[in-house]
Design an enzyme around this catalytic site. Structure first.
Site, PDB file in Angstrom:
ATOM      1  N   HIS A   9      52.993  17.801   4.604  1.00  0.00           N
ATOM      2  CA  HIS A   9      52.096  17.972   3.669  1.00  0.00           C
ATOM      3  C   HIS A   9      51.172  19.048   4.513  1.00  0.00           C
ATOM      4  O   HIS A   9      51.345  19.282   5.759  1.00  0.00           O
ATOM      5  CB  HIS A   9      50.960  17.073   3.746  1.00  0.00           C
ATOM      6  N   ASP A  63      49.522  17.703   7.544  1.00  0.00           N
ATOM      7  CA  ASP A  63      50.253  17.266   8.657  1.00  0.00           C
ATOM      8  C   ASP A  63      50.362  18.018   9.828  1.00  0.00           C
ATOM      9  O   ASP A  63      50.475  17.690  10.796  1.00  0.00           O
ATOM     10  CB  ASP A  63      51.632  16.569   8.179  1.00  0.00           C
ATOM     11  N   GLU A 106      57.570  13.148  -7.864  1.00  0.00           N
ATOM     12  CA  GLU A 106      57.946  11.994  -7.068  1.00  0.00           C
ATOM     13  C   GLU A 106      57.074  10.807  -7.625  1.00  0.00           C
ATOM     14  O   GLU A 106      55.908  10.512  -7.641  1.00  0.00           O
ATOM     15  CB  GLU A 106      57.223  12.021  -5.728  1.00  0.00           C
ATOM     16  N   GLU A 147      61.978   7.808  -4.550  1.00  0.00           N
ATOM     17  CA  GLU A 147      61.560   6.993  -3.170  1.00  0.00           C
ATOM     18  C   GLU A 147      62.141   5.814  -3.638  1.00  0.00           C
ATOM     19  O   GLU A 147      61.400   5.019  -4.522  1.00  0.00           O
ATOM     20  CB  GLU A 147      60.101   7.425  -3.079  1.00  0.00           C
ATOM     21  N   ASP A 180      63.303  10.255  -1.321  1.00  0.00           N
ATOM     22  CA  ASP A 180      62.674   9.868   0.052  1.00  0.00           C
ATOM     23  C   ASP A 180      63.121   8.483   0.320  1.00  0.00           C
ATOM     24  O   ASP A 180      63.138   7.280  -0.258  1.00  0.00           O
ATOM     25  CB  ASP A 180      61.037   9.699  -0.632  1.00  0.00           C
ATOM     26  N   ASP A 188      60.800   8.971   4.405  1.00  0.00           N
ATOM     27  CA  ASP A 188      59.366   8.875   4.216  1.00  0.00           C
ATOM     28  C   ASP A 188      59.152   7.483   4.786  1.00  0.00           C
ATOM     29  O   ASP A 188      59.073   6.441   3.578  1.00  0.00           O
ATOM     30  CB  ASP A 188      59.184   9.006   2.795  1.00  0.00           C
TER      31      ASP A 188
END
Ligand code: XLS
Ligand code: NI
Ligand code: NI
Length: 437
Positions: free
Chosen positions: A99, A102, A230, A266, A294, A337
């Protein structure tokens, strides 16, 4: 046990090894089914969990330190980048995902934040050139800042919509510069808590407007990769708009975004939606929207996104079965993730967690190939639908049969028995494939 600094590169020692800092199943350059394992699996490091998360939970603060000895904000983020690339090297991970928030410190103003971000993108670009590591996907953190408390693209305040746009624009620019092949939109706070304060119709339309603007901007600036939504059913809002794969595909189709947009599935989000991981992957596939993964796992007894490292080999096997049936990853890959548990608070734990997750997927890949070679499960499914390969079934599939014709068929075939689904037998076949010699 070795110290983090004593592990130079995690070797592949095979399933007989008891060495903690070794792969038992992931042999990056081993060619299986025509491709190196690293190309089948396309592992990615998640910047946020690995370099950001320090063990805090609702009831207690940090249990780890991730400033890596630095105190000045930009120096902290350079140190995080150095550790990210060092970890990828130690673990033979070729990709990373991040991101905006981050990789660089938030500034006092939006301009300062974007300047910090761009300075760090320069740094990452340099590190990529030195090491050959690549970006899998980029995303914007449009949920952490208090300005996004009511959502970003679906905020009731158009100023928040524009803030989100500024951040997404900077992230798309970075993705293009760093050669990323994916761009993720995770709903963040795109959803609602109660209808007594929410205009759902406007929020959904605004979400589509936002995605369309982002797509058009990126394409106009030469971005060739995929966009991914997502899906996640809840958390942080009670009702997230991107509930699950089927909901997202319907939304994308309605707004003419399928094609440019695919899905990033995910595992833990599937659990929260009351689906299996494999179900979500299959729904993405049948809609032509399989994009990226993810890789993590949840706890079926907990109702939130625990983001654990994936170690359930049934799940990794069935997930890799879907990936193989899809013909492999194109733009996407397996992004961890996932974070170490709060009590696993050392750098050694981070290495051990990645090794566990990577080995679980590597074993899953090997077993999924075995499942396909074995053929019993695929053959059973094919045989189960054989009535659609001839006669009236064939005419139905070809779109030639009418309702009257089907009704006549029923009258002339008053009795028939649907064959057994043989679930228990097939479950034992799967066990044999997974655990037999
Ligand atoms: C949160 C999401 C998030 C996305 C990226 O639940 O999984 O981490 O992957 O914003
Ligand atoms: Ni995620
Ligand atoms: Ni998640």
């Amino acid at each position: 046990m070795k110290k983090y600094s004593e592990v130079a590169k995690v070797p592949y020692l095979g399933p007989e090894s008891k060495e903690p800092f070794a792969f038992k199943y992931y042999n990056p350059d081993e060619v299986i089914a025509g491709k190196k394992m690293r190309e089948h699996l396309k592992f990615a490091l998640s910047y946020w969990h690995t370099l950001g998360y320090c063990g805090t939970d609702m009831f207690g603060g940090d249990t780890e330190e991730k400033n890596f000895g630095e105190t000045e904000p930009m120096a902290i983020y350079r140190a995080k980048a150095d550790v990210a690339f060092e970890l990828m090297e130690k673990l033979s991970i070729d990709y990373y995902c991040f991101h905006d928030a981050d990789i660089a410190p938030t500034g006092k103003t939006m301009k300062e934040t974007i300047d910090n971000f761009n300075t760090m993108v320069d740094y990452l670009e340099k590190k990529q050139k030195e090491t050959g590591k690549k970006v899998l996907w980029v995303t914007a953190n449009n949920f952490g800042d208090k300005r996004f408390m009511a959502g970003a693209a679906t905020s009731p305040d158009s100023a928040a919509f524009c803030w989100a746009a500024a951040k997404v624009k900077a992230c798309i620019d970075a993705d293009i510069r760093l050669g990323g092949t994916g761009y993720v939109f995770w709903g963040g706070r795109e959803g609602y808590d109660t209808l007594i304060n929410t205009d759902v119709a406007l929020e959904l339309d605004n979400l589509a407007r936002f995605l369309t603007m982002a797509r058009d901007y990126a394409r106009a600036h030469g971005y060739k990769g995929d966009f991914y939504i997502e899906p996640k059913p809840k958390e942080p809002t009670k009702h997230q708009y991107d509930f699950d794969a089927a909901t997202c595909c319907n939304f994308l189709r309605e707004h003419n975004l399928l094609g440019d947009f695919k899905l990033n599935i995910e595992a833990n989000h599937a659990t929260l939606a009351g689906h299996t991981f494999q179900h979500e992957l299959r729904m993405a596939r049948v809609n032509g929207a399989f994009g990226s993964i993810d890789a993590n796992q949840g706890d079926p007894m907990l109702g939130w996104d625990t983001d654990q490292f994936p170690t359930n080999v049934y799940d990794t096997t069935l997930a890799m079965y879907e990936v193989l049936k899809e013909g492999g990853f194109t733009t996407g890959g397996l992004n961890f993730d996932a974070k170490t548990r709060r009590q696993s608070n050392t750098m050694e734990d981070i290495l051990l967690a990645y090794i566990a997750g990577m080995d679980s997927f590597a074993l899953g890949l090997r077993l999924a190939l075995k499942m396909i070679e074995d053929g019993r499960i695929d053959d059973f499914i094919k045989e189960r639908y054989h009535s659609y390969e001839e006669g009236i079934g064939k005419r139905i599939v070809e779109g030639k049969a009418t309702l009257e014709e089907c009704a006549e068929h029923a009258l002339s075939h008053p009795d028939f028995a649907v064959a057994s689904g043989r679930q228990e037998y097939l479950e034992s076949v799967l066990n044999e494939i997974m655990f037999g010699k």
